[in-house]
Enzyme design. Structure first.
Site, PDB file in Angstrom:
ATOM      1  N   PHE A   1       1.919  -3.460   3.878  1.00  0.00           N
ATOM      2  CA  PHE A   1       2.386  -4.769   4.320  1.00  0.00           C
ATOM      3  C   PHE A   1       3.861  -4.930   3.938  1.00  0.00           C
ATOM      4  O   PHE A   1       4.288  -4.495   2.873  1.00  0.00           O
ATOM      5  CB  PHE A   1       1.577  -5.876   3.647  1.00  0.00           C
ATOM      6  CG  PHE A   1       0.212  -6.116   4.250  1.00  0.00           C
ATOM      7  CD1 PHE A   1      -0.316  -5.294   5.220  1.00  0.00           C
ATOM      8  CD2 PHE A   1      -0.555  -7.198   3.826  1.00  0.00           C
ATOM      9  CE1 PHE A   1      -1.571  -5.519   5.766  1.00  0.00           C
ATOM     10  CE2 PHE A   1      -1.820  -7.446   4.357  1.00  0.00           C
ATOM     11  CZ  PHE A   1      -2.320  -6.608   5.331  1.00  0.00           C
TER      12      PHE A   1
ATOM     13  N   HIS B   1      -2.690   8.141   5.964  1.00  0.00           N
ATOM     14  CA  HIS B   1      -2.924   6.800   5.414  1.00  0.00           C
ATOM     15  C   HIS B   1      -4.267   6.284   5.925  1.00  0.00           C
ATOM     16  O   HIS B   1      -5.076   5.791   5.146  1.00  0.00           O
ATOM     17  CB  HIS B   1      -1.794   5.862   5.824  1.00  0.00           C
ATOM     18  CG  HIS B   1      -1.883   4.505   5.227  1.00  0.00           C
ATOM     19  ND1 HIS B   1      -1.910   4.289   3.867  1.00  0.00           N
ATOM     20  CD2 HIS B   1      -1.961   3.272   5.803  1.00  0.00           C
ATOM     21  CE1 HIS B   1      -1.995   2.992   3.627  1.00  0.00           C
ATOM     22  NE2 HIS B   1      -2.034   2.350   4.779  1.00  0.00           N
TER      23      HIS B   1
ATOM     24  N   CYS C   1       0.806  -1.220   0.000  1.00  0.00           N
ATOM     25  CA  CYS C   1       0.000   0.000   0.000  1.00  0.00           C
ATOM     26  C   CYS C   1       0.843   1.276   0.000  1.00  0.00           C
ATOM     27  O   CYS C   1       0.290   2.373  -0.070  1.00  0.00           O
ATOM     28  CB  CYS C   1      -0.954  -0.013   1.193  1.00  0.00           C
ATOM     29  SG  CYS C   1      -1.989  -1.487   1.226  1.00  0.00           S
TER      30      CYS C   1
ATOM     31  N   LYS D   1      -9.687   7.802   2.459  1.00  0.00           N
ATOM     32  CA  LYS D   1     -10.130   6.425   2.186  1.00  0.00           C
ATOM     33  C   LYS D   1     -11.550   6.177   2.678  1.00  0.00           C
ATOM     34  O   LYS D   1     -12.200   5.222   2.238  1.00  0.00           O
ATOM     35  CB  LYS D   1      -9.174   5.426   2.828  1.00  0.00           C
ATOM     36  CG  LYS D   1      -7.806   5.337   2.163  1.00  0.00           C
ATOM     37  CD  LYS D   1      -6.937   4.292   2.837  1.00  0.00           C
ATOM     38  CE  LYS D   1      -5.550   4.244   2.219  1.00  0.00           C
ATOM     39  NZ  LYS D   1      -4.746   5.456   2.532  1.00  0.00           N
TER      40      LYS D   1
ATOM     41  N   HIS E   1      -9.850   1.669  -0.120  1.00  0.00           N
ATOM     42  CA  HIS E   1      -8.393   1.536  -0.117  1.00  0.00           C
ATOM     43  C   HIS E   1      -7.946   0.904  -1.431  1.00  0.00           C
ATOM     44  O   HIS E   1      -8.222  -0.265  -1.691  1.00  0.00           O
ATOM     45  CB  HIS E   1      -7.989   0.673   1.080  1.00  0.00           C
ATOM     46  CG  HIS E   1      -6.523   0.650   1.357  1.00  0.00           C
ATOM     47  ND1 HIS E   1      -5.589   1.222   0.531  1.00  0.00           N
ATOM     48  CD2 HIS E   1      -5.814   0.103   2.392  1.00  0.00           C
ATOM     49  CE1 HIS E   1      -4.385   1.045   1.034  1.00  0.00           C
ATOM     50  NE2 HIS E   1      -4.491   0.362   2.153  1.00  0.00           N
TER      51      HIS E   1
ATOM     52  N   GLU F   1      -0.472   5.245  13.280  1.00  0.00           N
ATOM     53  CA  GLU F   1      -0.104   6.402  12.468  1.00  0.00           C
ATOM     54  C   GLU F   1      -0.089   7.667  13.322  1.00  0.00           C
ATOM     55  O   GLU F   1       0.799   8.526  13.170  1.00  0.00           O
ATOM     56  CB  GLU F   1      -1.063   6.575  11.297  1.00  0.00           C
ATOM     57  CG  GLU F   1      -0.688   7.745  10.401  1.00  0.00           C
ATOM     58  CD  GLU F   1      -1.519   7.838   9.135  1.00  0.00           C
ATOM     59  OE1 GLU F   1      -1.145   8.607   8.226  1.00  0.00           O
ATOM     60  OE2 GLU F   1      -2.560   7.147   9.048  1.00  0.00           O
TER      61      GLU F   1
END
Length: 413
Positions: free
Chosen positions: A399, A302, A162, A334, A339, A313
């Site tokens: 990830f 994010h 991502c 998002k 996403h 975050e």
């Protein structure tokens, strides 16, 4: 000597619209792109999550059939977004050897790969398309954009989950600084609303389960958030040196002033709860920009709406900004788009550029009760950014422990 890098073209296709202007208008209006899926495979495979944020304009509505059939959906979105950005930039007249492609995806041609596997099992090897590998390979987006735009400086691909397309933009900044090109098309695309990815993310407890209320499922920063929503689409930015842009009389949206990339080395799916790696990426982006944390006026977070990711975050940004993080207008877009995995950073970079142009932070929809562990300055309404110089960052974390951040400044044009 550090060159000044500018954004001269943008393109986007997502659940909020088939163009960048449509995306921006619907984002500011608080539209949700998430809906119940109607595909037969939802019931056929008993997928436990029945909704996603599919692109509102399908590629086959835009691309000629002869072109679309040779491309995986992820590359179709790449071509659509990049073409829009190129036309928006005025279709620069540039030598092929001075035009580069920095593209990204998180998964690549998953539809092509698994459709081919089904064909092999059901009909045998002779029925497998000869273009299967060129369509499924992760660099198909970069390769096809290079062919379409006759870009010969380079055609590079980032695959970092991502964080992918944010990293591609950070790379483009460096490639322009290094003189490898005068113009770069950067961005990313993803089309992974597929039974296998939906089932896998659901099994990992990563997706929201609000099947009865999909439009409000993505709730970044809310205390009752329960996971992210799958999205799809692509976004592109045309980046060039300011000298080159001015010489051809191009309109300029904003400056791209820096990027930062780091790794957590913590867990294959979870990010570091202390936020050290993410904070380091922010610091690198600001250092490259020659800026301090006090100069940042807007953040596109994010903020995926997962129970663990959002607080992590916040902790990362608190390391950089201290208590001032609670005062900076933050957008968690998002909530509206879902996403887009490897394409999400580029889409959010487009939104960040437009936020600077219009001096407004887009709203974060679906805010119920804020989580005390995520006290970002989020708003369900657009937040004005005010007068004076503007500096914004856009964050992406993926990830594998990948962190990527890009920084933009307003253009005083």
């Amino acid at each position: 000597m550090t060159k000044r890098i500018v954004v001269t073209g943008i393109g986007a296709t997502s659940a909020l619209g088939g163009t960048a202007p449509e995306n921006w208008a619907n984002l500011l209006a608080g539209v949700s792109g998430t809906h119940t899926l109607t595909h037969e495979w939802i019931e056929q495979y008993q997928i436990p999550v029945t909704f996603a944020a599919e692109a509102s304009v399908r590629p086959e509505e835009v691309l000629p059939r002869h072109e679309a059939k040779r491309l995986d959906p992820s590359t179709q979105f790449a071509l659509i977004a990049a073409r829009e950005a190129w036309e928006d930039a005025g279709a620069p007249d540039i030598a092929p050897e001075r035009l580069g492609i920095d593209w990204a995806t998180g998964i690549g041609g998953v539809w092509t790969l698994l459709d081919a596997w089904d064909t092999l099992r059901e009909k045998g090897p002779r029925r497998v398309m000869p273009l299967t590998v060129p369509m499924l390979m992760p660099n198909a987006g970069a390769g096809n954009l290079s062919l379409h735009f006759n870009a010969k400086a380079f055609a590079r691909t980032v695959v970092s989950a991502c964080a992918s397309s944010t990293e591609s933009i950070a790379n483009a900044y460096e490639h322009l600084q290094d003189g490898l090109a005068d113009v770069v098309i950067a961005g990313g695309a993803e089309s992974a609303i597929h039974p296998i990815t939906m089932a896998s993310f659901a099994s990992a407890q990563a997706l929201s389960r609000r099947n009865d209320d999909p439009e409000h499922a993505s709730r970044p920063g809310a205390i009752d958030r329960d996971g992210f929503v799958m999205g799809e689409g692509g976004a592109a930015l045309v980046l060039e040196t300011e000298e080159h842009a001015k010489a051809r009389g191009a309109k300029i949206y904003a400056y791209l002033v820096g990027g930062g990339v780091s790794a957590d080395s913590y867990h294959i799916t979870g990010n570091d709860p202390e936020g050290a790696g993410a904070a380091r990426a922010v610091e690198q982006a600001l250092a490259q920009a020659g800026a301090t944390p006090d100069q940042v006026t807007h953040i596109n977070a994010h903020a995926t709406s997962t129970p663990v990711g959002d607080p992590n975050e916040y902790e990362a940004l608190k390391r950089v900004f201290g208590s001032r993080i609670d005062e900076i207008p933050v957008s968690a877009t998002k909530a509206s788009t879902g996403h887009l995995l490897g394409g999400t950073g580029a889409l959010e970079a487009v939104y960040t550029v437009l936020a600077l142009r219009d001096r407004v932070a887009p709203p974060t929809i679906n805010m119920t009760e804020p989580d005390p562990a995520v006290p970002f300055k989020l708003s369900g309404e657009p937040q004005p950014l005010g007068d004076g110089p503007q500096l914004a960052i856009s964050n992406s974390f993926g990830f594998g422990g990948h962190n990527a951040v890009v920084a933009f400044a307003d253009y005083p044009g």
